[in-house]
Design a protein around this motif. Sequence first.
Motif, PDB file in Angstrom:
ATOM      1  N   ALA A 249     -10.536  35.682 -30.286  1.00 17.34           N
ATOM      2  CA  ALA A 249     -10.106  37.000 -30.747  1.00 17.34           C
ATOM      3  C   ALA A 249     -11.012  37.497 -31.871  1.00 17.34           C
ATOM      4  N   THR A 250     -12.285  37.177 -31.766  1.00 18.34           N
ATOM      5  CA  THR A 250     -13.266  37.642 -32.743  1.00 18.34           C
ATOM      6  C   THR A 250     -13.721  39.048 -32.383  1.00 18.34           C
ATOM      7  N   GLY A 251     -14.656  39.588 -33.169  1.00 19.51           N
ATOM      8  CA  GLY A 251     -15.312  40.823 -32.781  1.00 19.51           C
ATOM      9  C   GLY A 251     -16.096  40.639 -31.501  1.00 19.51           C
ATOM     10  N   ALA A 252     -16.485  41.762 -30.895  1.00 19.69           N
ATOM     11  CA  ALA A 252     -17.132  41.709 -29.588  1.00 19.69           C
ATOM     12  C   ALA A 252     -18.425  40.902 -29.610  1.00 19.69           C
ATOM     13  N   GLU A 253     -19.235  41.069 -30.627  1.00 13.45           N
ATOM     14  CA  GLU A 253     -20.529  40.385 -30.668  1.00 13.45           C
ATOM     15  C   GLU A 253     -20.353  38.878 -30.835  1.00 13.45           C
ATOM     16  N   ALA A 254     -19.437  38.477 -31.705  1.00  9.67           N
ATOM     17  CA  ALA A 254     -19.178  37.044 -31.879  1.00  9.67           C
ATOM     18  C   ALA A 254     -18.587  36.448 -30.617  1.00  9.67           C
ATOM     19  N   ALA A 255     -17.741  37.227 -29.922  1.00  9.25           N
ATOM     20  CA  ALA A 255     -17.156  36.735 -28.668  1.00  9.25           C
ATOM     21  C   ALA A 255     -18.230  36.505 -27.620  1.00  9.25           C
ATOM     22  N   THR A 256     -19.214  37.391 -27.574  1.00 11.98           N
ATOM     23  CA  THR A 256     -20.330  37.212 -26.641  1.00 11.98           C
ATOM     24  C   THR A 256     -21.111  35.955 -26.975  1.00 11.98           C
ATOM     25  N   ALA A 257     -21.365  35.735 -28.261  1.00 12.98           N
ATOM     26  CA  ALA A 257     -22.129  34.552 -28.681  1.00 12.98           C
ATOM     27  C   ALA A 257     -21.382  33.262 -28.323  1.00 12.98           C
ATOM     28  N   LEU A 258     -20.062  33.268 -28.423  1.00 13.24           N
ATOM     29  CA  LEU A 258     -19.285  32.058 -28.162  1.00 13.24           C
ATOM     30  C   LEU A 258     -19.036  31.819 -26.673  1.00 13.24           C
ATOM     31  N   THR A 259     -18.871  32.895 -25.901  1.00  9.98           N
ATOM     32  CA  THR A 259     -18.434  32.736 -24.508  1.00  9.98           C
ATOM     33  C   THR A 259     -19.440  33.224 -23.480  1.00  9.98           C
ATOM     34  N   GLY A 260     -20.409  34.043 -23.911  1.00  7.80           N
ATOM     35  CA  GLY A 260     -21.344  34.622 -22.952  1.00  7.80           C
ATOM     36  C   GLY A 260     -20.808  35.847 -22.256  1.00  7.80           C
ATOM     37  N   HIS A 261     -19.577  36.232 -22.541  1.00  6.78           N
ATOM     38  CA  HIS A 261     -18.972  37.420 -21.924  1.00  6.78           C
ATOM     39  C   HIS A 261     -19.655  38.666 -22.470  1.00  6.78           C
ATOM     40  N   GLU A 262     -20.110  39.544 -21.586  1.00  7.02           N
ATOM     41  CA  GLU A 262     -20.839  40.737 -22.012  1.00  7.02           C
ATOM     42  C   GLU A 262     -19.893  41.734 -22.676  1.00  7.02           C
ATOM     43  N   ALA A 263     -20.265  42.183 -23.878  1.00  7.07           N
ATOM     44  CA  ALA A 263     -19.434  43.114 -24.629  1.00  7.07           C
ATOM     45  C   ALA A 263     -19.778  44.553 -24.256  1.00  7.07           C
ATOM     46  N   PRO A 264     -18.832  45.469 -24.381  1.00 12.77           N
ATOM     47  CA  PRO A 264     -19.140  46.885 -24.189  1.00 12.77           C
ATOM     48  C   PRO A 264     -20.180  47.345 -25.207  1.00 12.77           C
ATOM     49  N   ALA A 265     -20.847  48.445 -24.884  1.00 11.97           N
ATOM     50  CA  ALA A 265     -21.822  49.009 -25.819  1.00 11.97           C
ATOM     51  C   ALA A 265     -21.139  49.335 -27.145  1.00 11.97           C
ATOM     52  N   ALA A 266     -21.924  49.275 -28.212  1.00 10.76           N
ATOM     53  CA  ALA A 266     -21.384  49.483 -29.552  1.00 10.76           C
ATOM     54  C   ALA A 266     -21.525  50.935 -29.981  1.00 10.76           C
ATOM     55  N   LYS A 267     -20.558  51.378 -30.774  1.00 11.47           N
ATOM     56  CA  LYS A 267     -20.654  52.645 -31.490  1.00 11.47           C
ATOM     57  C   LYS A 267     -20.529  52.325 -32.974  1.00 11.47           C
ATOM     58  N   GLY A 268     -21.494  52.794 -33.750  1.00  8.76           N
ATOM     59  CA  GLY A 268     -21.551  52.418 -35.155  1.00  8.76           C
ATOM     60  C   GLY A 268     -21.279  53.574 -36.096  1.00  8.76           C
ATOM     61  N   VAL A 269     -21.008  53.209 -37.350  1.00  8.25           N
ATOM     62  CA  VAL A 269     -20.735  54.208 -38.377  1.00  8.25           C
ATOM     63  C   VAL A 269     -21.258  53.714 -39.716  1.00  8.25           C
ATOM     64  N   THR A 270     -21.698  54.646 -40.546  1.00  7.12           N
ATOM     65  CA  THR A 270     -22.032  54.359 -41.935  1.00  7.12           C
ATOM     66  C   THR A 270     -21.088  55.157 -42.818  1.00  7.12           C
ATOM     67  N   THR A 271     -20.452  54.488 -43.764  1.00  8.26           N
ATOM     68  CA  THR A 271     -19.567  55.175 -44.702  1.00  8.26           C
ATOM     69  C   THR A 271     -20.095  54.986 -46.114  1.00  8.26           C
ATOM     70  N   HIS A 272     -20.277  56.099 -46.807  1.00  9.80           N
ATOM     71  CA  HIS A 272     -20.632  56.095 -48.227  1.00  9.80           C
ATOM     72  C   HIS A 272     -19.364  56.323 -49.043  1.00  9.80           C
ATOM     73  N   TRP A 273     -19.211  55.537 -50.103  1.00  9.30           N
ATOM     74  CA  TRP A 273     -18.060  55.665 -50.997  1.00  9.30           C
ATOM     75  C   TRP A 273     -18.558  56.084 -52.383  1.00  9.30           C
ATOM     76  N   TYR A 274     -18.011  57.175 -52.896  1.00  9.08           N
ATOM     77  CA  TYR A 274     -18.458  57.717 -54.189  1.00  9.08           C
ATOM     78  C   TYR A 274     -17.299  57.778 -55.187  1.00  9.08           C
ATOM     79  N   ALA A 275     -17.583  57.357 -56.420  1.00  7.11           N
ATOM     80  CA  ALA A 275     -16.687  57.610 -57.539  1.00  7.11           C
ATOM     81  C   ALA A 275     -17.110  58.924 -58.174  1.00  7.11           C
ATOM     82  N   VAL A 276     -16.173  59.860 -58.311  1.00 12.18           N
ATOM     83  CA  VAL A 276     -16.510  61.182 -58.839  1.00 12.18           C
ATOM     84  C   VAL A 276     -15.572  61.512 -59.997  1.00 12.18           C
ATOM     85  N   PRO A 277     -16.089  62.226 -60.994  1.00 14.97           N
ATOM     86  CA  PRO A 277     -15.250  62.524 -62.166  1.00 14.97           C
ATOM     87  C   PRO A 277     -14.192  63.590 -61.894  1.00 14.97           C
ATOM     88  N   ASP A 278     -14.513  64.547 -61.012  1.00 16.06           N
ATOM     89  CA  ASP A 278     -13.580  65.619 -60.692  1.00 16.06           C
ATOM     90  C   ASP A 278     -13.484  65.766 -59.178  1.00 16.06           C
TER      91      ASP A 278
END
Length: 416
Positions: A249-278
């Motif tokens: 029950a790992t993530g898809a990529e780790a599951a592929t590495a452990l079992t050889g089962h082909e994972a679906p294509a990945a969709k990625g995201v980048t999130t920026h976190w900002y501390a702001v005064p106002d």
Amino acid sequence: MSTSVDVVVVGAGLAGLTCARTLQERQVSVRVLEAADAVGGRVRTDEVDGFLLDRGFQLLNPAYPMVQSHIDVSALRLQPFRAGLAARSDRTDQLLVMADPRREPQLIGQTMRSGKLHPSSLASLARWAAPAMRADWTLRDGREDRSRVETMDAAGLHGPLRRVVDTFLSGVLLEDDGSTSTAFTHMLTRMFALGRPALPERGMQALPDQLAGTLHTPVELGTEVVSVEPGKVRSADGEEITAELVVVATGAEAATALTGHEAPAAKGVTTHWYAVPDAPTEHALLVIDQREARGPVVNTAVISNAAPSYAPSGRHLVQASSLLRAGQQPVDDQAVLRQLGGIYGMPTQDWELLRRDDIPYALPAQPAPLRDRTALEVEPGLILAGDHMDTGSIQGAMVSGQRAAEGYLQRRGGTS
């Protein structure tokens, strides 16, 4: 060293924890092994300088049936967002508000002034979404499924409202080409209509923490698994565990590495976190950019407006999420900051970047036709669980874990 147990679950994300919980409720002996230092998988929260930062921008929809079945929602002390959107447009120097008039009557005036809600466009949107709003709606097997761009075009959804919907969904589905299954998109649309996305008081980690807290046997953290096979698991410290069933029950990529089962294509995201005064806006809404000259950010929000617990007193937390496409360079920090200045209409040079999260595999791709129930079994005695085996959502992850457990219980005749 060798030990034995009924079931070994590798991975303590939502799928693994739901699987273990379901089994332990039926007195099945289970060990849950997790390589990380905490449970949750992709659903993790860190405290940074007094701010709560999830691993990428995430929201919990309490309308998910699996959440209602397995989680004490009241104990999470959810902090909801408003039911709507705000958008930056070229034609005004203010954010345009579009809210659900049924749930946000106080925002009706601003919604009508947005200029995005032409009656014909609203009728087209209602026509496209109508199947998901039926009382008897179920997620189909995909035989009649088409991409969301095809079905939106067929419904006649065009113009400014279509652009708003496309931009909003690009941040939810992590794609901007309209390739996602309509059946899957309808499932999420239905959940948005039934529930109000929110953040737990102590961050998204509160969800897996609560699941882990219900287990009879604690999750074994810091336990890396190096190999799996039917009925057997080997850990990095040399332990060999035999079991009637191994659930990866790992993530898809780790599951592929452990079992050889082909994972679906990945969709990625980048999130920026900002501390702001106002706080750059008072709205507790997701904000999208509808200007012609945009940047990489698909959505942003002043998190602390909706969830004050995410920021220390007197400060505010802003997130900005951008698509992270396979094979492309990650988004530039300065490009994100420049776009945020345009979206919010204010200088951003004093915004402090707390962290950026680059998550190459944030969601599995869900193209049409949707395969919403992938077979879990790799071979007898070894199965997979995770949102990559079901639908790419909290609901899908938990469903896959429950399916894995129920399959085992059925093979055993339903009793331990």
